[in-house]
Write a protein that holds these residues in place. Structure first.
Motif, PDB file in Angstrom:
ATOM      1  N   LYS A 188      37.748  40.322  48.053  1.00 45.76           N
ATOM      2  CA  LYS A 188      37.407  41.699  47.703  1.00 45.76           C
ATOM      3  C   LYS A 188      36.021  42.103  48.199  1.00 45.76           C
ATOM      4  O   LYS A 188      35.781  43.280  48.455  1.00 45.76           O
ATOM      5  N   SER A 189      35.112  41.139  48.316  1.00 43.80           N
ATOM      6  CA  SER A 189      33.749  41.477  48.712  1.00 43.80           C
ATOM      7  C   SER A 189      33.505  41.324  50.210  1.00 43.80           C
ATOM      8  O   SER A 189      32.430  41.671  50.700  1.00 43.80           O
ATOM      9  N   SER A 190      34.489  40.816  50.952  1.00 40.74           N
ATOM     10  CA  SER A 190      34.317  40.588  52.390  1.00 40.74           C
ATOM     11  C   SER A 190      34.428  41.887  53.175  1.00 40.74           C
ATOM     12  O   SER A 190      35.167  42.804  52.795  1.00 40.74           O
ATOM     13  N   LYS A 191      33.713  41.948  54.265  1.00 41.79           N
ATOM     14  CA  LYS A 191      33.817  43.102  55.161  1.00 41.79           C
ATOM     15  C   LYS A 191      35.071  43.022  56.030  1.00 41.79           C
ATOM     16  O   LYS A 191      35.774  44.003  56.225  1.00 41.79           O
ATOM     17  N   TYR A 192      35.304  41.829  56.596  1.00 40.55           N
ATOM     18  CA  TYR A 192      36.362  41.690  57.601  1.00 40.55           C
ATOM     19  C   TYR A 192      37.192  40.439  57.350  1.00 40.55           C
ATOM     20  O   TYR A 192      36.721  39.465  56.761  1.00 40.55           O
ATOM     21  N   GLN A 193      38.419  40.495  57.836  1.00 41.02           N
ATOM     22  CA  GLN A 193      39.291  39.322  57.871  1.00 41.02           C
ATOM     23  C   GLN A 193      39.446  38.891  59.322  1.00 41.02           C
ATOM     24  O   GLN A 193      39.732  39.714  60.198  1.00 41.02           O
ATOM     25  N   LEU A 194      39.254  37.607  59.586  1.00 38.18           N
ATOM     26  CA  LEU A 194      39.388  37.072  60.939  1.00 38.18           C
ATOM     27  C   LEU A 194      40.871  36.920  61.266  1.00 38.18           C
ATOM     28  O   LEU A 194      41.588  36.194  60.584  1.00 38.18           O
TER      29      LEU A 194
END
Length: 403
Positions: A188-194
């Motif tokens: 939820k706190s991440s900017k991006y998913q690799l």
């Protein structure tokens, strides 16, 4: 901060450089696409310049610690929580390593999986990201810290071999720190998913291997030569990388067009030109490494990209210069500062460099990224984009003939 004029003047004063070499550098630097607010190492501005290991170590500490300090302030992460550390710096290979420098400064735990990548050029930042991705697949509930930088202090050339002066004209101080996590609680706190990483390496082709080459000149001064094969090697590596990436990101309609075109050309059907897929249907933001104006021009032409698609790259080159492996992160920061990254957007970073190597990384935005205070563009983003139409084009005569 150093203007182009000051960079030329420092070279003239302290490099025992001939008049014709200074004139060559002055002509070159006006064609690079750089502005007058890029950064050089403090050691270069000292009198006389301190271009030894002490100055290089001081530059590395300033850039690396500055980037990590901001990252930790943003994420509120405890240093002991970092389980993986990957550092890349191509030309500054010091003992102890830069990874040891970071472990010592931030008191990372003894069991940290630590890697120090050297000699891999401008694509090393995305390769380091790919390595961190692989390590996260086997280390559960872990954080990986990736630090990408380059060292100008020991990369500044003060001789008279003109083929080595492109480095002085293009490369500037910069760095980035990136935190990756495989912990579900961080989603939820991440900017991006690799999403995807693709790496290609064309060093088996001799011109690709030798087009960017560190060696000594006739006076024994070390520098990096760039030959006329550079543009060809870059496009060859990029084409190989894009061909591998395309099937996993392009929609079916674009894949079919590409396949039919390829078959027709294999059958030698006359007047059939290669089909360039519309990558705008696969990604929302494109950030190619800012190798230099001629490389960006060639990339834009070959991939049929609009000026809007190239804006972040050209503005990064103008404002910060070629910061090597960290340049793609300055470009992403540009788009974030402009408020252009929306939830669900796909972001494609592609970097290429000596060897010759090319790496692509594709991300999906987990949320709309608001303007942040800790962004290298925050204080001046409203001044961009700037008009670059008065920058003169490069000539192939500026590159050293291949051996």
């Amino acid at each position: 901060m150093c203007s182009k004029e000051v960079a030329v003047e420092r070279t003239r004063l302290y490099g025992n450089v001939k008049g014709e070499t200074v004139a060559f550098m002055k002509k070159m630097i006006e064609r690079t696409g750089l502005g007058d607010s890029t950064y050089v190492t403090e050691a270069l501005l000292e009198e006389p310049p301190n271009l030894g290991i002490a100055g290089a170590r001081r530059e590395a500490e300033m850039v690396v610690f500055g980037a990590i300090d901001q990252l930790l302030a943003k994420t509120k992460l405890e240093c002991k929580a970092i389980g993986i550390l990957v550092v890349n710096c191509s030309i500054f290979n010091v003992v102890p390593s830069l990874s040891s420098l970071i472990v010592n400064r931030y008191k990372l735990r003894d069991s940290v999986a630590s890697y120090n990548i050297t000699g891999m050029g401008c694509s090393a930042g995305l390769r380091a990201t790919g390595l961190a991705q692989q390590l996260l697949q086997v280390h559960r509930n872990s954080y990986a810290l990736v630090v990408s930088t380059e060292n100008i202090t020991q990369n500044y050339y003060l001789g008279n071999d003109q083929s080595k002066f492109l480095v002085n004209c293009l490369f500037r101080v910069g760095g980035a720190a990136i935190l990756l996590s495989n912990r579900s609680s961080d989603r939820k706190s991440s900017k991006y998913q690799l999403i995807h990483t693709v790496h290609t390496h064309t060093a088996s082709f001799n011109p690709s291997y030798s087009c960017v080459f560190q060696d000594e000149d006739q006076e024994g001064k070390v520098g990096v030569s760039i030959t006329k094969d550079l543009l060809f090697a870059a496009i060859k590596a990029i084409e190989s990388n894009v061909t591998t990436l395309a099937p996993v990101i392009l929609p079916i309609s674009e894949q079919l067009r590409f396949s039919v075109n390829y078959i027709l050309r294999c059958l030698h059907v006359s007047n059939i030109q290669p089909y360039i897929p519309n990558f705008g249907k696969a990604v929302d933001h494109f950030f190619p490494h800012v190798g230099g104006k001629p490389v960006l021009d060639e990339l834009q032409k070959n991939l049929k990209l609009s000026e809007a698609a190239m804006e972040a790259s050209r503005m990064t080159l103008y404002r910060f210069g070629n910061t090597s492996s960290s340049s793609v992160w300055y470009e992403l920061a540009y788009a974030e500062a402009k408020g252009r990254i929306k939830k669900g957007d796909r972001v494609w970073q592609i970097a290429f460099g000596s060897g010759f190597k090319c790496s692509s990384v594709v991300w999906r935005a987990m949320r709309t990224v608001d303007r942040e205070k800790m962004n290298p563009w925050s204080d001046e983003i409203d001044e961009f984009p700037v008009d670059l139409r008065n920058v003169k084009p490069f000539s192939s005569d500026y590159f050293k003939p291949s051996k």
